[in-house]
Write an enzyme that holds these catalytic residues in place. Structure first.
Site, PDB file in Angstrom:
ATOM      1  N   CYS A  55       9.252   5.567  -7.132  1.00 33.84           N
ATOM      2  CA  CYS A  55       7.906   5.077  -7.434  1.00 33.84           C
ATOM      3  C   CYS A  55       7.191   6.045  -8.371  1.00 33.84           C
ATOM      4  CB  CYS A  55       7.107   4.912  -6.141  1.00 33.84           C
ATOM      5  SG  CYS A  55       5.445   4.230  -6.428  1.00 33.84           S
ATOM      6  N   CYS A  59       1.084   9.505  -4.898  1.00 35.94           N
ATOM      7  CA  CYS A  59       0.450   9.586  -3.580  1.00 35.94           C
ATOM      8  C   CYS A  59       0.958  10.832  -2.850  1.00 35.94           C
ATOM      9  CB  CYS A  59       0.764   8.338  -2.756  1.00 35.94           C
ATOM     10  SG  CYS A  59       0.301   6.787  -3.564  1.00 35.94           S
ATOM     11  N   CYS A  62       3.588  10.581   0.100  1.00 39.46           N
ATOM     12  CA  CYS A  62       4.710   9.645   0.029  1.00 39.46           C
ATOM     13  C   CYS A  62       6.020  10.287  -0.443  1.00 39.46           C
ATOM     14  CB  CYS A  62       4.365   8.479  -0.892  1.00 39.46           C
ATOM     15  SG  CYS A  62       5.637   7.189  -0.870  1.00 39.46           S
ATOM     16  N   CYS A  99       8.131  -7.228   7.985  1.00 35.81           N
ATOM     17  CA  CYS A  99       7.427  -6.705   6.810  1.00 35.81           C
ATOM     18  C   CYS A  99       8.428  -6.050   5.861  1.00 35.81           C
ATOM     19  CB  CYS A  99       6.375  -5.684   7.240  1.00 35.81           C
ATOM     20  SG  CYS A  99       5.252  -6.294   8.515  1.00 35.81           S
ATOM     21  N   CYS A 130       5.689 -10.580   5.837  1.00 37.60           N
ATOM     22  CA  CYS A 130       4.685  -9.731   5.191  1.00 37.60           C
ATOM     23  C   CYS A 130       5.391  -8.922   4.117  1.00 37.60           C
ATOM     24  CB  CYS A 130       4.032  -8.812   6.231  1.00 37.60           C
ATOM     25  SG  CYS A 130       2.816  -7.631   5.566  1.00 37.60           S
ATOM     26  N   CYS A 190      -3.305  -7.718   5.170  1.00 32.68           N
ATOM     27  CA  CYS A 190      -2.955  -6.586   6.023  1.00 32.68           C
ATOM     28  C   CYS A 190      -3.386  -5.336   5.262  1.00 32.68           C
ATOM     29  CB  CYS A 190      -1.453  -6.569   6.298  1.00 32.68           C
ATOM     30  SG  CYS A 190      -0.907  -5.172   7.313  1.00 32.68           S
ATOM     31  N   ARG A 263      -3.084  -2.297  14.223  1.00 32.73           N
ATOM     32  CA  ARG A 263      -1.699  -1.877  14.422  1.00 32.73           C
ATOM     33  C   ARG A 263      -1.586  -0.358  14.492  1.00 32.73           C
ATOM     34  NH1 ARG A 263       1.221  -4.523  10.477  1.00 32.73           N
ATOM     35  NH2 ARG A 263       1.545  -6.175  11.980  1.00 32.73           N
TER      36      ARG A 263
END
Length: 318
Positions: A55, A59, A62, A99, A130, A190, A263
């Site tokens: 990616c 972040c 991450c 998900c 999801c 979500c 969640r």
């Protein structure tokens, strides 16, 4: 948000919740939880990384970012048959929502079409579907909706004023724009955040207020993540958040977003059973269930089943 639109929750009011004596906050959260949910029912959701690593975002939490050396190898999108088999295993283990996460900044048209095929496979298995794929352009959410997607996940991560401490490759408005496209396509949202990244209690209150004030309504599903520290990322040495502060955050989410399925998400592996039990008392009504959350560990299925048994909790029927 238009100037004439009144806030459902002012950040100061959310902080006042977080500042309550712990028993009082949990009492308020449990009272509201019982008005909208079965307090003995927990939704079991499974998260699969269908495209891992590589990616371009930075972040700070991450391990899938190309900016950090974390040992995660970039891979291609999983095949339909692999995803269908994983969804079947999740269903057999008791999960009702499946998900799929892909480490993209923003998928291209061909990527969205490929994920749409994965969504169709999950729906054929009989699970809610999801996906979290990064920022969506116009038309992408509708393509996923037409394939049968139920929820799109796109977390705000933090409060607006803390956001720049964590990521520089996109801004807060980029996230809000994707959420607007998801809503306009008629998909359920979500959306949650991560705590324990060095933010203050006030900034946690601002994150909860931001979620509660999303228009036209707050998310149907609100994942609250506790930072999972990964060697090689900028937040690897971040001090641990007080577990009771995490429970307070769950409770504030429940009070401010009463209908949402809150969640208990990443970071459960670092929590003992008593802290997880307090989260359920505070209004958590869903967990990610299985061995991995994207690239980090998660309590295994047997441990989760035993904890739910000991607490007298039942899984939500599909």
């Amino acid at each position: 948000m238009p100037a004439a639109q009144a806030l459902r929750w002012d950040p100061a009011a959310v902080q006042a919740l977080l500042d309550l004596p712990f028993p009082e906050l949990l009492f308020q959260a449990q009272t509201i939880h019982r008005q909208y949910h079965d307090p003995a029912e927990i939704e079991l959701a499974t998260l699969l990384s269908v495209k891992t690593g590589g990616c371009p975002e930075d972040c700070g939490y991450c391990p899938q970012s190309v900016h950090y050396d974390t040992g995660v190898t970039a891979g291609k999108l999983m095949a339909v048959a692999e995803v269908r088999a994983a969804a079947e295993r999740a269903r057999e283990a008791g999960a009702t929502r499946f998900c799929m996460g892909a480490a993209w900044r923003a998928p291209k048209d061909r990527d969205v079409e490929a994920v749409a095929e994965l969504v169709r496979a999950v729906k054929e298995v009989g699970l809610e579907a999801c996906a979290t794929l990064g920022m969506l352009e116009e038309g992408h959410a509708r393509t996923l909706r037409d394939a049968g997607l139920d929820y799109y996940n796109h977390n705000l991560d933090s409060s607006p004023d803390f956001y720049g401490n964590i990521i520089s490759t996109r801004d807060y408005q980029d996230r809000l724009a994707t959420l607007e496209r998801v809503r306009n396509a008629g998909l359920s949202v979500c959306c949650g955040g991560i705590v324990g990244m060095g933010e203050s209690r006030r900034q946690r209150a601002e994150l909860i207020a931001q979620l509660a004030n999303l228009m036209p309504d707050y998310p149907e599903s609100v994942p609250i993540n506790n930072l999972v520290k990964v060697e090689g990322t900028p937040l690897a040495d971040q001090p641990d958040l007080d577990p009771l502060e995490f429970v307070r955050t769950i409770a504030a989410a429940r009070v401010t977003m009463p209908r949402a399925r809150v969640r208990l998400s990443a970071g459960r592996q670092q929590m003992d059973d008593a802290v997880q039990a307090l989260c359920f008392v505070a209004g958590a009504s869903s967990i990610f269930y299985g061995e991995k959350l994207l690239t980090t560990g998660n309590p295994d299925v047997a441990r989760d089943r035993e904890l739910l048994r000991r607490l007298g909790l039942k899984s939500r029927a599909g």
